[in-house]
Write a protein that holds these residues in place. Structure first.
Motif, PDB file in Angstrom:
ATOM      1  N   GLN A  72       0.870  -1.152  -0.079  1.00 12.88           N
ATOM      2  CA  GLN A  72       0.074   0.070   0.193  1.00 12.88           C
ATOM      3  C   GLN A  72       0.809   1.193  -0.107  1.00 12.88           C
ATOM      4  OE1 GLN A  72      -2.919   0.155   3.072  1.00 12.88           O
ATOM      5  NE2 GLN A  72      -3.065   2.382   2.960  1.00 12.88           N
ATOM      6  N   TYR A  73       2.127   1.225   0.642  1.00  9.39           N
ATOM      7  CA  TYR A  73       2.699   2.532   0.887  1.00  9.39           C
ATOM      8  C   TYR A  73       3.883   2.558  -0.062  1.00  9.39           C
ATOM      9  CZ  TYR A  73       0.302   3.205   5.295  1.00  9.39           C
ATOM     10  OH  TYR A  73      -0.805   3.580   6.034  1.00  9.39           O
ATOM     11  N   ASN A  74       3.800   1.600  -1.135  1.00 14.46           N
ATOM     12  CA  ASN A  74       4.828   1.670  -2.225  1.00 14.46           C
ATOM     13  C   ASN A  74       6.281   1.395  -1.744  1.00 14.46           C
ATOM     14  OD1 ASN A  74       3.128   2.309  -4.580  1.00 14.46           O
ATOM     15  ND2 ASN A  74       2.553   4.189  -3.464  1.00 14.46           N
ATOM     16  N   LEU A  75       6.339   0.382  -0.693  1.00 13.92           N
ATOM     17  CA  LEU A  75       7.626   0.055  -0.278  1.00 13.92           C
ATOM     18  C   LEU A  75       8.204  -1.165  -0.803  1.00 13.92           C
ATOM     19  CD1 LEU A  75       6.873   0.939   3.765  1.00 13.92           C
ATOM     20  CD2 LEU A  75       7.824   2.503   1.689  1.00 13.92           C
ATOM     21  N   THR A  76       9.446  -1.264  -1.009  1.00 17.93           N
ATOM     22  CA  THR A  76      10.044  -2.561  -1.284  1.00 17.93           C
ATOM     23  C   THR A  76      11.078  -3.161   0.004  1.00 17.93           C
ATOM     24  OG1 THR A  76      11.893  -1.140  -2.328  1.00 17.93           O
ATOM     25  CG2 THR A  76      10.190  -1.813  -3.914  1.00 17.93           C
ATOM     26  N   GLY A  77      11.552  -4.379  -0.592  1.00 19.06           N
ATOM     27  CA  GLY A  77      12.071  -4.711   0.675  1.00 19.06           C
ATOM     28  C   GLY A  77      11.914  -6.355   0.838  1.00 19.06           C
ATOM     29  N   THR A  78      11.843  -6.816   1.982  1.00 17.51           N
ATOM     30  CA  THR A  78      11.662  -8.233   2.604  1.00 17.51           C
ATOM     31  C   THR A  78      11.518  -8.492   3.958  1.00 17.51           C
ATOM     32  OG1 THR A  78      12.609 -10.223   2.168  1.00 17.51           O
ATOM     33  CG2 THR A  78      14.388  -8.710   3.023  1.00 17.51           C
ATOM     34  N   ALA A  79      10.900  -9.752   4.045  1.00 16.39           N
ATOM     35  CA  ALA A  79      10.706 -10.177   5.405  1.00 16.39           C
ATOM     36  C   ALA A  79      11.408 -11.639   5.657  1.00 16.39           C
ATOM     37  CB  ALA A  79       9.369 -10.060   6.054  1.00 16.39           C
ATOM     38  N   ILE A  80      12.404 -11.607   6.499  1.00 18.64           N
ATOM     39  CA  ILE A  80      13.077 -12.603   6.531  1.00 18.64           C
ATOM     40  C   ILE A  80      13.021 -13.625   7.575  1.00 18.64           C
ATOM     41  CG2 ILE A  80      15.670 -14.008   6.808  1.00 18.64           C
ATOM     42  CD1 ILE A  80      16.618 -11.434   5.267  1.00 18.64           C
ATOM     43  N   LEU A  81      12.304 -14.864   7.418  1.00 18.40           N
ATOM     44  CA  LEU A  81      12.098 -15.495   8.358  1.00 18.40           C
ATOM     45  C   LEU A  81      12.996 -16.564   8.831  1.00 18.40           C
ATOM     46  CD1 LEU A  81       8.369 -16.762   7.075  1.00 18.40           C
ATOM     47  CD2 LEU A  81       9.028 -14.756   8.687  1.00 18.40           C
TER      48      LEU A  81
ATOM     49  N   GLY B 255       9.751   5.912   0.162  1.00 21.77           N
ATOM     50  CA  GLY B 255       9.645   7.451   0.508  1.00 21.77           C
ATOM     51  C   GLY B 255       9.456   7.758   2.148  1.00 21.77           C
ATOM     52  N   PRO B 256       9.621   8.922   2.345  1.00 23.71           N
ATOM     53  CA  PRO B 256       9.524   9.282   3.733  1.00 23.71           C
ATOM     54  C   PRO B 256       8.374   9.157   4.412  1.00 23.71           C
ATOM     55  CG  PRO B 256       9.749  11.345   2.534  1.00 23.71           C
ATOM     56  CD  PRO B 256      10.113  10.168   1.723  1.00 23.71           C
ATOM     57  N   LYS B 257       7.131   9.429   3.603  1.00 24.74           N
ATOM     58  CA  LYS B 257       5.804   9.486   4.151  1.00 24.74           C
ATOM     59  C   LYS B 257       5.429   7.902   4.320  1.00 24.74           C
ATOM     60  CE  LYS B 257       3.946  13.710   2.305  1.00 24.74           C
ATOM     61  NZ  LYS B 257       2.933  14.284   1.037  1.00 24.74           N
ATOM     62  N   GLY B 258       5.765   7.223   3.620  1.00 23.14           N
ATOM     63  CA  GLY B 258       5.405   5.514   3.500  1.00 23.14           C
ATOM     64  C   GLY B 258       6.334   5.040   4.553  1.00 23.14           C
ATOM     65  N   ILE B 259       7.419   5.217   4.802  1.00 23.51           N
ATOM     66  CA  ILE B 259       8.050   4.737   5.801  1.00 23.51           C
ATOM     67  C   ILE B 259       7.733   5.138   7.212  1.00 23.51           C
ATOM     68  CG2 ILE B 259      10.216   5.056   7.029  1.00 23.51           C
ATOM     69  CD1 ILE B 259      10.445   2.927   4.586  1.00 23.51           C
ATOM     70  N   LYS B 260       7.322   6.590   7.205  1.00 23.28           N
ATOM     71  CA  LYS B 260       6.620   6.827   8.641  1.00 23.28           C
ATOM     72  C   LYS B 260       5.329   6.173   8.968  1.00 23.28           C
ATOM     73  CE  LYS B 260       5.050  11.347  10.944  1.00 23.28           C
ATOM     74  NZ  LYS B 260       4.615  12.425  10.774  1.00 23.28           N
ATOM     75  N   ALA B 261       4.513   5.951   7.953  1.00 21.41           N
ATOM     76  CA  ALA B 261       3.251   5.102   8.075  1.00 21.41           C
ATOM     77  C   ALA B 261       3.665   3.751   8.542  1.00 21.41           C
ATOM     78  CB  ALA B 261       2.409   5.380   6.962  1.00 21.41           C
ATOM     79  N   TYR B 262       4.605   3.301   7.926  1.00 20.56           N
ATOM     80  CA  TYR B 262       5.059   1.755   8.094  1.00 20.56           C
ATOM     81  C   TYR B 262       5.636   1.691   9.426  1.00 20.56           C
ATOM     82  CZ  TYR B 262       5.864  -3.142   6.676  1.00 20.56           C
ATOM     83  OH  TYR B 262       6.023  -4.378   6.542  1.00 20.56           O
ATOM     84  N   LYS B 263       6.526   2.475  10.046  1.00 21.89           N
ATOM     85  CA  LYS B 263       7.118   2.519  11.371  1.00 21.89           C
ATOM     86  C   LYS B 263       5.744   2.839  12.472  1.00 21.89           C
ATOM     87  CE  LYS B 263      10.238   5.079  12.461  1.00 21.89           C
ATOM     88  NZ  LYS B 263      11.152   6.581  12.503  1.00 21.89           N
TER      89      LYS B 263
END
Length: 207
Positions: free
Chosen positions: A86-95, A107-115
């Protein structure tokens, strides 16, 4: 309407009333048609929201690395995944066997919301039994362990993204993790999570 029709309205009020009702119905039909035409499909609404949250990261991307004690709960995994999308973030979740690492960049807004999602909105103490069982491939937490938690272990800025999408990766050994992240020169994210001491407080680093 009485003024418009004049003498006809006096002589035949029933006809005038019928005309008024007909005109009202026509206006309502036109209004409903305009409303229906302006409605978006579910996919269109998602695209509209995604475009609204789209941020320019061509020159600079913000990165956060989270360490989650246990990421086996289906609802937790769903929120981690869908909010990144939703926040156009890329990355990974390592289990990993002992804990999980969530890396997001954008972006800063997406990261802020994700935090906010990771550190405040998700109830990490919810157990597997609350959802009728967890993913059979995910690591389990015994009743003797400390309560589940999520910590922000590192945050900073980079010139460009390392990941192209966001996805989960089940990597049970450190060697597999280093091989995976080494392809994109991102093993330092793993080191930050692995060396983080939760009891030492906030050890996040800002660049």
């Amino acid at each position: 309407m009485m003024r418009v029709l004049g003498r006809e309205a006096v002589l035949n009020p029933t006809m005038v009333e019928a005309k008024v009702r007909e005109q009202m119905a026509a206006r309502k039909k036109k209004h409903d048609a305009l409303i229906a035409a302006s409605k978006l499909t579910d996919e269109q609404r998602r695209d509209k929201l995604r475009n609204k949250l789209l941020e320019d990261t061509s020159l600079l991307s913000h990165v956060c690395v989270f360490r989650v004690k246990n990421l086996s709960h289906p609802q937790h995994k769903f929120k981690v995944d869908k909010n990144a999308e939703q926040y156009n973030l890329t990355g990974t979740a390592i289990l990993y066997t002992d804990f999980s690492v969530v890396i997001v960049e954008g972006g800063p807004k997406g990261i802020k919301a994700y935090k906010k999602l990771m550190l405040r909105r998700i109830d990490w103490t919810a157990t597997k039994d609350d959802d009728g069982g967890a993913d059979a491939n995910a690591h389990a937490v015994s009743s003797d362990d400390m309560p589940n938690r999520c910590d922000l272990v590192w945050e900073g800025e980079v010139k460009e993204r390392s990941f192209r999408t966001f996805r989960f990766k089940a990597l049970p050994t450190e060697a597999m993790i280093r091989e995976f992240l080494g392809r994109i020169n991102a093993t330092h994210y793993w080191d930050a999570a692995r060396n983080y001491a939760p009891d030492a407080g906030d050890a996040s680093v800002r660049l």
